[in-house]
Design an enzyme around this catalytic site. Structure first.
Site, PDB file in Angstrom:
ATOM      1  N   GLU A   1       0.775  -1.252   0.096  1.00 57.34           N
ATOM      2  CA  GLU A   1      -0.142   0.043   0.097  1.00 57.34           C
ATOM      3  C   GLU A   1       0.772   1.201  -0.111  1.00 57.34           C
ATOM      4  OE1 GLU A   1      -2.497   2.917   0.177  1.00 57.34           O
ATOM      5  OE2 GLU A   1      -3.211   1.069  -0.264  1.00 57.34           O
TER       6      GLU A   1
ATOM      7  N   ARG B   1     -19.847  15.921  -2.547  1.00 53.70           N
ATOM      8  CA  ARG B   1     -20.582  15.127  -1.754  1.00 53.70           C
ATOM      9  C   ARG B   1     -20.271  15.411  -0.372  1.00 53.70           C
ATOM     10  NH1 ARG B   1     -17.358   9.583  -4.015  1.00 53.70           N
ATOM     11  NH2 ARG B   1     -15.521  10.771  -3.363  1.00 53.70           N
TER      12      ARG B   1
ATOM     13  N   ASP C   1     -11.052  -0.815  -9.836  1.00 56.52           N
ATOM     14  CA  ASP C   1     -11.046   0.349 -10.569  1.00 56.52           C
ATOM     15  C   ASP C   1      -9.900   0.320 -11.613  1.00 56.52           C
ATOM     16  OD1 ASP C   1     -13.411   1.341  -9.800  1.00 56.52           O
ATOM     17  OD2 ASP C   1     -12.502   2.873  -8.391  1.00 56.52           O
TER      18      ASP C   1
ATOM     19  N   ALA D   1     -17.912  -0.575  -6.944  1.00 59.41           N
ATOM     20  CA  ALA D   1     -17.052  -1.250  -5.695  1.00 59.41           C
ATOM     21  C   ALA D   1     -17.601  -2.712  -5.784  1.00 59.41           C
ATOM     22  CB  ALA D   1     -17.586  -0.124  -4.416  1.00 59.41           C
TER      23      ALA D   1
END
Length: 445
Positions: free
Chosen positions: A38, A201, A323, A336
């Site tokens: 990550e 959002r 994605d 998702a």
């Protein structure tokens, strides 16, 4: 080249988003060794809402029941299991959204559940099931090469470190470095591009939303359609909040943002006034919903891979998921969830490889090719269908507020194609094809 029988089969997962984390739990369940690489310092996710439809929830359970439990621990379902599609422009009655009435175009009934939660809450739940020694942070992938002696993949990182793996799974999002290593980076290569849709959002306290919009409009999910834009409001009872998404079709190009943070490339500062101007022609409910955004907020570019898709999800010992493979707009709430479906097929296929005494590059390539074959067409359909759903919700072709029956048929049909997928059959097909392919590919398998 073949892996030694004494060496454990090792999977490198590049990217610790929801797809990568779900895959990790699925591999753990099947006793497949893995490491997540990550780039960030932790698994922190934004506190924005995310939805998972019934197909995704079935895939979660098949991966490992703890994945589904991680989601249900923090998820909320719309009241009555419906999403109300309304005319967001024409409202009857007063200018007060608590008493005005929007024309109901149709109700989308979600059999088996349509649930939403905050991304960060789901991630916080699922990481509890992943051993800490299976994760390496601050690992920014630079390139993937092949070890010519062993045939295994060699991952090279910007900090100078390297890692070896039998297969590499790119779960590193829309600006995937794994995808770049597979197909290149010039303008003719597969990549995510601006869909000319942007969004605002936010999460507001449910009590505040109820006071502004009234209890009837905050007890279930509502999609307010209109010309060139739409607004989705989803009450999340478990966290006492309402998630608001306001999307606009944008004619301009998205500016190139110079930043070391991948996610920030798709975000620009905005103001509440900018958002309210975009919805000035809508009715009082939409205008009031948008007015609850904070004074300073951000606008998000929506990228997808409609114009420049990858020709395959797999190439040799490397493949893409989520994605990175098939970025789509959020208009069907399926992106998702398709990453979860990807993770399920990969977990099952990789479990077969891990049980073999020896895995050659030929067999690994065939196995990943099977994953691509099983997942490719359905994923490309979502990219196309989600883009089209956005056009329908923003009245691109016509004033759908005056053609509700036709709009209903189209969106309901697309929704069921998304939800009703045979998850178990998908896995069975993948394993059956894999068995046929590898039987003749390598006698050591």
């Amino acid at each position: 080249m073949t892996r030694s029988a004494n060496s454990p089969f090792e999977v490198a997962i590049v990217g610790g988003g929801i797809t990568g984390l779900a895959l990790a739990v699925g591999l753990l369940k099947r006793n497949v060794s893995f490491t997540i690489y990550e780039r960030a310092e932790n698994f922190g996710e934004l506190g924005v809402g995310i939805t998972f439809t019934p197909n995704a929830q079935r895939a979660m359970e098949a991966l490992d029941p703890c994945v589904l439990q991680s989601f249900t621990n923090v998820a909320s379902a719309p009241s009555g299991g419906t999403i109300n599609f309304v005319d967001g422009v024409r409202e009857q009655g007063s200018e007060d959204p608590r008493t005005s009435t929007a024309a109901l175009l149709f109700q989308l009934h979600v059999k088996g559940g349509y649930k939403a939660c905050r991304r960060c809450d789901f991630v916080d739940q699922i990481v509890q099931h992943i051993p800490k020694d299976c994760v390496q942070y601050r690992k920014w992938l630079d390139s993937i090469e092949t070890d010519h002696e062993s045939g295994r993949a060699v991952l090279k990182f910007r900090d100078g470190e390297i890692a070896h793996a039998d297969v590499v799974i790119g779960c590193d999002g829309i600006r995937s470095q794994v995808r770049a290593s597979m197909f290149g980076t010039d303008e003719l290569c597969p990549r995510a591009q601006y869909s000319h849709q942007l969004g605002y959002r936010g999460m507001v306290p449910l009590a505040q939303a109820t006071a502004v919009l009234g209890p009837e409009k905050t007890s279930s999910a509502v999609l307010h359609t209109g010309p060139g834009a739409f607004v989705l409001t989803i009450p999340l009872a478990e966290v006492h909040a309402m998630h608001i998404e306001a999307f606009i079709m944008d004619k301009e190009e998205w500016p190139e943002v110079q930043t070391s943070s991948d996610s920030k490339r798709y975000v620009l500062p905005a103001t509440r006034n900018e958002a309210t101007k975009a919805f000035a022609e809508f009715g009082p409910t939409v205008r009031s919903a948008v007015s609850m955004f904070p004074e300073k907020l951000e606008k998000w570019a929506v990228f997808d891979m409609l114009e420049a898709p990858v020709p395959t999800f797999a190439k040799g010992r490397v493949c893409l998921a989520g994605d990175a493979a098939h970025a789509s707009t959020p208009n069907q709430g399926g992106g998702a969830g398709f990453g979860i479906e990807d993770a399920l097929v990969l977990a099952e296929v990789l479990a077969v490889l891990a049980e073999a005494p020896n895995v050659s590059g030929i067999v690994a390539s065939e196995a990943l090719a099977v994953y691509s074959e099983v997942r490719y067409e359905r994923s490309q359909w979502l990219v196309r269908s989600s883009r089209r759903t956005g056009e329908l919700c923003t009245w691109k072709d016509r004033d759908w507020g005056l053609a509700a029956e036709e709009l209903s048929r189209d969106i309901i049909s697309r929704s069921h194609q998304l939800w009703d997928h045979d998850t178990a059959g998908m896995v069975s097909d993948a394993l059956a094809i894999l068995g046929e392919r590898v039987r003749g590919a390598d006698t050591a398998f």
